[in-house]
Motif scaffolding. Structure first.
Motif, PDB file in Angstrom:
ATOM      1  N   GLU A   1       0.818  -1.150   0.126  1.00 34.65           N
ATOM      2  CA  GLU A   1      -0.091  -0.175  -0.209  1.00 34.65           C
ATOM      3  C   GLU A   1       0.820   1.296   0.010  1.00 34.65           C
ATOM      4  O   GLU A   1       0.475   2.356  -0.383  1.00 34.65           O
ATOM      5  CB  GLU A   1      -0.910   0.133   1.342  1.00 34.65           C
ATOM      6  CG  GLU A   1      -1.970  -0.985   0.999  1.00 34.65           C
ATOM      7  CD  GLU A   1      -2.964  -0.827  -0.014  1.00 34.65           C
ATOM      8  OE1 GLU A   1      -3.326   0.674  -0.243  1.00 34.65           O
ATOM      9  OE2 GLU A   1      -3.212  -1.532  -1.052  1.00 34.65           O
ATOM     10  N   GLN A   2       1.925   1.153   0.672  1.00 34.86           N
ATOM     11  CA  GLN A   2       2.923   2.300   0.726  1.00 34.86           C
ATOM     12  C   GLN A   2       4.538   1.772   0.638  1.00 34.86           C
ATOM     13  O   GLN A   2       4.612   0.583   1.000  1.00 34.86           O
ATOM     14  CB  GLN A   2       2.729   3.154   1.814  1.00 34.86           C
ATOM     15  CG  GLN A   2       3.103   2.352   3.171  1.00 34.86           C
ATOM     16  CD  GLN A   2       2.643   3.662   4.254  1.00 34.86           C
ATOM     17  OE1 GLN A   2       2.142   4.549   4.221  1.00 34.86           O
ATOM     18  NE2 GLN A   2       3.130   3.173   5.351  1.00 34.86           N
ATOM     19  N   VAL A   3       5.197   2.754   0.337  1.00 34.78           N
ATOM     20  CA  VAL A   3       6.687   2.148   0.054  1.00 34.78           C
ATOM     21  C   VAL A   3       7.449   3.305   0.535  1.00 34.78           C
ATOM     22  O   VAL A   3       7.369   4.744   0.041  1.00 34.78           O
ATOM     23  CB  VAL A   3       7.196   2.081  -1.471  1.00 34.78           C
ATOM     24  CG1 VAL A   3       8.660   1.550  -1.519  1.00 34.78           C
ATOM     25  CG2 VAL A   3       6.277   0.888  -2.185  1.00 34.78           C
ATOM     26  N   GLU A   4       8.282   3.156   1.526  1.00 31.50           N
ATOM     27  CA  GLU A   4       9.084   4.061   2.236  1.00 31.50           C
ATOM     28  C   GLU A   4       8.580   5.367   2.713  1.00 31.50           C
ATOM     29  O   GLU A   4       8.791   6.468   2.473  1.00 31.50           O
ATOM     30  CB  GLU A   4      10.232   4.659   1.124  1.00 31.50           C
ATOM     31  CG  GLU A   4      11.307   3.709   0.576  1.00 31.50           C
ATOM     32  CD  GLU A   4      12.465   3.507   1.608  1.00 31.50           C
ATOM     33  OE1 GLU A   4      13.366   4.405   1.748  1.00 31.50           O
ATOM     34  OE2 GLU A   4      12.498   2.535   2.198  1.00 31.50           O
ATOM     35  N   GLY A   5       7.314   5.089   3.118  1.00 28.91           N
ATOM     36  CA  GLY A   5       6.459   6.206   3.753  1.00 28.91           C
ATOM     37  C   GLY A   5       5.374   6.926   2.392  1.00 28.91           C
ATOM     38  O   GLY A   5       4.742   7.748   2.873  1.00 28.91           O
ATOM     39  N   ILE A   6       5.595   6.467   1.310  1.00 26.74           N
ATOM     40  CA  ILE A   6       4.784   6.911   0.294  1.00 26.74           C
ATOM     41  C   ILE A   6       3.795   6.208  -0.004  1.00 26.74           C
ATOM     42  O   ILE A   6       3.808   5.289  -0.382  1.00 26.74           O
ATOM     43  CB  ILE A   6       6.018   7.181  -1.015  1.00 26.74           C
ATOM     44  CG1 ILE A   6       6.977   7.866  -0.723  1.00 26.74           C
ATOM     45  CG2 ILE A   6       4.993   7.838  -2.232  1.00 26.74           C
ATOM     46  CD1 ILE A   6       8.142   7.704  -1.858  1.00 26.74           C
TER      47      ILE A   6
END
Length: 197
Positions: free
Chosen positions: A95-100
């Motif tokens: 759903e998200q990557v590195e807080g993105i």
């Protein structure tokens, strides 16, 4: 009598001169016209062939002609389910990557699904497609390149200055890629590889 003979001689001479002049003109005119037409045709044909040959090879790149530009094959999708319908296969990504969490889902008919995570200047692009080819679209040269084993998969990592910008691998008849514009720590990208299928 002498006057009559003189007039006849003059008339004969005049007719001869006129005939010769007419004959010379008649002979010269067709040659000149034919020559002119032949030369004009040859120059035009040669020039036309040269110009047609030269345009595609040198002066007109294929991608500058609107008639020959390739249309964008990617379709924007609201959900991964919609993308799966377009591409013909399923794809799971975080759903998200590195807080993105800001992401865009796109698919190509029967060919590919990609998810783009964007924040500020960093962009993370994850792709899946049938086959075993490199689908990343990134053909840059990197300082570091190594292949490691992640969950029994051979994953190729590429990057510069201690961070990874590209990961590519194949599993179960599909190819995968992760591109990170700002780079990512190797441990983080390995965790991301494990979360994708």
């Amino acid at each position: 009598m002498k006057k009559m003979m003189t007039l006849i001689i003059c008339a004969v001479v005049a007719l001869s001169i006129t005939a010769c002049a007419s004959s010379g003109t008649a002979a010269k005119t067709p040659i000149t016209e034919t020559t002119a037409i032949t030369e004009a045709t040859a120059i035009t044909e040669t020039t036309a062939i040269t110009e047609i040959t030269a345009i595609p090879k040198s002066t007109t790149p294929a991608n500058t002609n609107p008639d020959t530009m390739i249309a964008n094959p990617f379709v924007d999708c609201q959900t991964m389910e919609t993308a799966a319908e377009v591409a013909g296969f399923e794809f799971r990504s975080p759903e998200q990557v590195e807080g993105i969490s800001e992401k865009k889902i796109q698919a190509v008919d029967q060919e590919m699904i990609q998810v783009i995570y964007s924040a500020d200047e960093n962009q993370i692009l994850i792709r899946k497609a049938p086959g075993t080819r490199n689908i990343s679209g990134d053909y840059n040269n990197y300082q570091k390149e190594e292949t490691i084993t992640v969950a029994e998969m051979q994953v190729t990592l590429k990057g510069n200055d201690g961070v990874i910008s590209l990961a590519t691998w194949s599993a179960n008849d599909y190819s995968y890629s992760i591109y990170v514009s700002a780079g990512m720590a190797q441990d983080s990208i390995v965790s991301l590889v494990q979360a994708i299928h």
